[in-house]
Design an enzyme around this catalytic site. Structure first.
Site, PDB file in Angstrom:
ATOM      1  N   LYS A 198      40.443  27.855  73.454  1.00  0.00           N
ATOM      2  CA  LYS A 198      40.823  26.408  73.908  1.00  0.00           C
ATOM      3  C   LYS A 198      39.600  26.482  74.787  1.00  0.00           C
ATOM      4  CE  LYS A 198      41.234  25.615  78.242  1.00  0.00           C
ATOM      5  NZ  LYS A 198      39.781  24.790  78.060  1.00  0.00           N
ATOM      6  N   GLU A 211      36.070  38.352  81.850  1.00  0.00           N
ATOM      7  CA  GLU A 211      34.684  38.329  81.732  1.00  0.00           C
ATOM      8  C   GLU A 211      34.509  37.644  82.546  1.00  0.00           C
ATOM      9  OE1 GLU A 211      30.946  37.451  82.269  1.00  0.00           O
ATOM     10  OE2 GLU A 211      30.884  36.848  79.962  1.00  0.00           O
ATOM     11  N   GLU A 215      28.405  33.369  93.563  1.00  0.00           N
ATOM     12  CA  GLU A 215      27.896  33.008  92.669  1.00  0.00           C
ATOM     13  C   GLU A 215      26.749  31.231  92.669  1.00  0.00           C
ATOM     14  OE1 GLU A 215      29.810  33.009  88.747  1.00  0.00           O
ATOM     15  OE2 GLU A 215      28.900  33.737  87.969  1.00  0.00           O
TER      16      GLU A 215
HETATM   17  C1  SIN Z   1      24.959  36.469  78.077  1.00  0.00           C
HETATM   18  O1  SIN Z   1      26.252  36.675  77.103  1.00  0.00           O
HETATM   19  O2  SIN Z   1      24.106  36.809  78.379  1.00  0.00           O
HETATM   20  C2  SIN Z   1      26.102  35.296  79.437  1.00  0.00           C
HETATM   21  C3  SIN Z   1      27.177  35.328  79.181  1.00  0.00           C
HETATM   22  C4  SIN Z   1      28.063  34.559  79.988  1.00  0.00           C
HETATM   23  O3  SIN Z   1      27.180  34.021  81.431  1.00  0.00           O
HETATM   24  O4  SIN Z   1      28.852  34.719  79.962  1.00  0.00           O
END
Ligand code: SIN
Length: 486
Positions: free
Chosen positions: A180, A256, A388
């Protein structure tokens, strides 16, 4: 869109090897964040479409996992070649829907393809073990088997590479996938699907569900017991929700999530190298990566020199449409993203921060531009120290001692990436070990590569992507105990 291969631009989703509309016929528009022009129209799918994709993936998994690792590797390698063959078109689609400068988009397509190559190779290295037995009549063996159907929920900031980083290891392991993509950037996902189809993945192995309403699709992906694994990249808030939704069916999860990366510069650092590392770590994708430096901590002895040089370096950056070859900083993804940056900067300014450069929106294109900014005179209680930013703003704090820098850096619920510059050998080891982060860049502002494990600790996530470890996320260990051996 002016593509060499217009077939890459699709207006249908991909389920069970067929390009299809949503069951209810709904669709939504995809916009270019530079000027808000409409660049595509894709199906607005819901839970019913998602169920069909999951069922197709379940059926295909039996066939796909019966392929030898060599057969799976060959199809992945063919896909890798096709991705590289179409690098310019894929980059063009990416810049059109995401806004990142075309040179960076080309970099992302290569980065994304490299995950496919790496995991095509890793497919052949899914080894089990023979364990020295506890008993004379027994032999103990472990096998690694694919976990099953995988749901991949991917973000808008890397519309290509975050898909391949998840699905290449899943496919190499013998899993099938339902992807998705983010609602802002579905076109890159569909283009990847076109090339996967050409590469020869069996029908149902890869399914792509596009939607402008992520909740019903996310609910189905997390509630459906057929899905055995969820891999998600995105905000910590949504990650927590998805993780709790996966609890009912006890799915394995890889998350992540958000970061709040500190970038520390010690007084013995090479300041010019630190500034160029800072520009790389801060302004990649206009500050919209999870590993972007969010807070700069500079030792008081070099604070003024570093802030001046950083400001000068920012003056050299070219801002504008991602399609101009010279552009280094593009638009933010949408108006909400600009509003957030504006809120964080205004809060800091109200509480006494000073602007060395930038500090406001820019009147360019659609208006999704925020000027690259350096803030000084900062204090730890300002909101910008804790949230962030996901935009082109560099807040520079000062510190006195190594202990203080480490304490400031670790004072967050996040733990994705951290960076520091310095020369003292013993100090480098101490700080690298003390930083509570999944990844640490030492004298470099760039640490991402398919060869190394990407991932965070604390509220930045669970699991690792890329590297020899990345494939384990899609495998189960089965233990076989052979008895009765005389
Ligand atoms: C990266 O792979 O360098 C960044 C990935 C992300 O911002 O999730």
């Amino acid at each position: 869109m002016d593509l060499r291969n217009p077939d890459l631009l699709r207006d249908k989703a991909y389920i069970n090897g067929k390009w299809v509309n949503a069951l209810d016929g709904k669709s939504f528009q995809v916009k270019n964040p530079y000027d808000n022009s409409i660049i595509g129209n894709v199906p607005d799918m819901s839970a019913g479409d998602t169920k069909l994709a999951i069922t197709a993936a379940e059926k295909a998994q039996k066939t796909w996992s019966s392929y030898t690792s060599g057969e799976r590797a060959s199809i992945l390698k063919r896909w890798h070649e096709l991705l590289l063959l179409h690098v310019k078109d894929l980059a063009f689609i990416l810049t059109a829907e995401q806004g990142k400068p075309i040179q960076e988009a080309i970099g992302e397509i290569r980065y994304g393809a490299a995950f496919v190559e790496w995991f095509a190779e890793e497919a052949r290295r899914i080894y089990g073990d023979v364990i020295p037995s506890h008993s004379k009549d027994k032999r103990l063996i472990t096998l690694k088997q694919p976990i099953g159907v995988v749901a991949a929920i991917t973000p808008w900031n890397f519309p290509n590479a975050m898909i391949t980083r998840k699905i290449a290891p899943a496919l190499a392991a013998g899993c099938t996938v339902v992807i998705k993509p983010a609602e802002d950037t579905p076109l890159s996902a569909l283009a990847i699907g076109v090339l996967a189809e050409q590469a020869g993945f069996p029908q149902g192995t890869i399914n792509i569900i596009t939607t402008n309403d992520p909740a019903p699709v996310g609910n189905e992906l997390t509630a459906n017991p057929i899905v055995r694994k969820l891999s998600f990249t995105g905000s910590t808030k949504v990650g927590k929700l998805l993780m709790s939704q996966c609890g009912n069916t006890v799915k394995k999860v890889s998350l992540e999530l958000g970061g709040n990366a500190p970038f520390i510069v010690f007084k013995d650092a090479d300041i010019d190298a630190a500034v160029s590392g800072a520009i790389a770590a801060k302004f990649r994708n206009t500050g919209q990566t999870c590993v972007c430096a969010n807070r700069f901590y500079v030792q008081e002895d070099i604070y003024t020199a570093f802030s001046e040089k950083m400001t000068e370096a920012i003056k050299q950056q070219k801002i504008g449409s991602g399609f101009l070859e010279t552009t280094q900083i593009g638009p933010l993804i949408n108006d909400a993203a600009v509003n957030k940056v504006e809120r964080l900067v205004n809060d800091a300014l109200l509480k006494g921060a000073a602007t060395k450069i930038g500090g406001s929106r820019m009147d360019l294109g659609s208006g999704n531009f925020y000027a690259p900014t350096v803030l000084t005179n900062l204090t730890p209680e300002m909101t910008i120290n804790h949230e962030e930013i996901f935009g082109p703003v560099a807040p520079i704090f000062s510190f006195k001692t190594e202990e203080e820098a480490v304490a400031l850096a670790n004072n967050t619920n996040y733990g994705l990436a951290a960076y520091f510059y310095g020369r003292d050998y013993a100090m480098i080891w101490r700080v690298a070990e003390a930083l509570e982060y999944g990844m640490v860049g030492i004298n470099t502002g760039r640490l991402s590569t398919p060869l190394a494990p990407f991932g965070g600790i604390k509220e930045s996530g669970i699991g690792r992507e890329g590297s020899k470890y990345g494939i384990d996320e899609y495998l189960e260990i089965k233990y076989l105990c052979f008895g009765g051996i005389e």
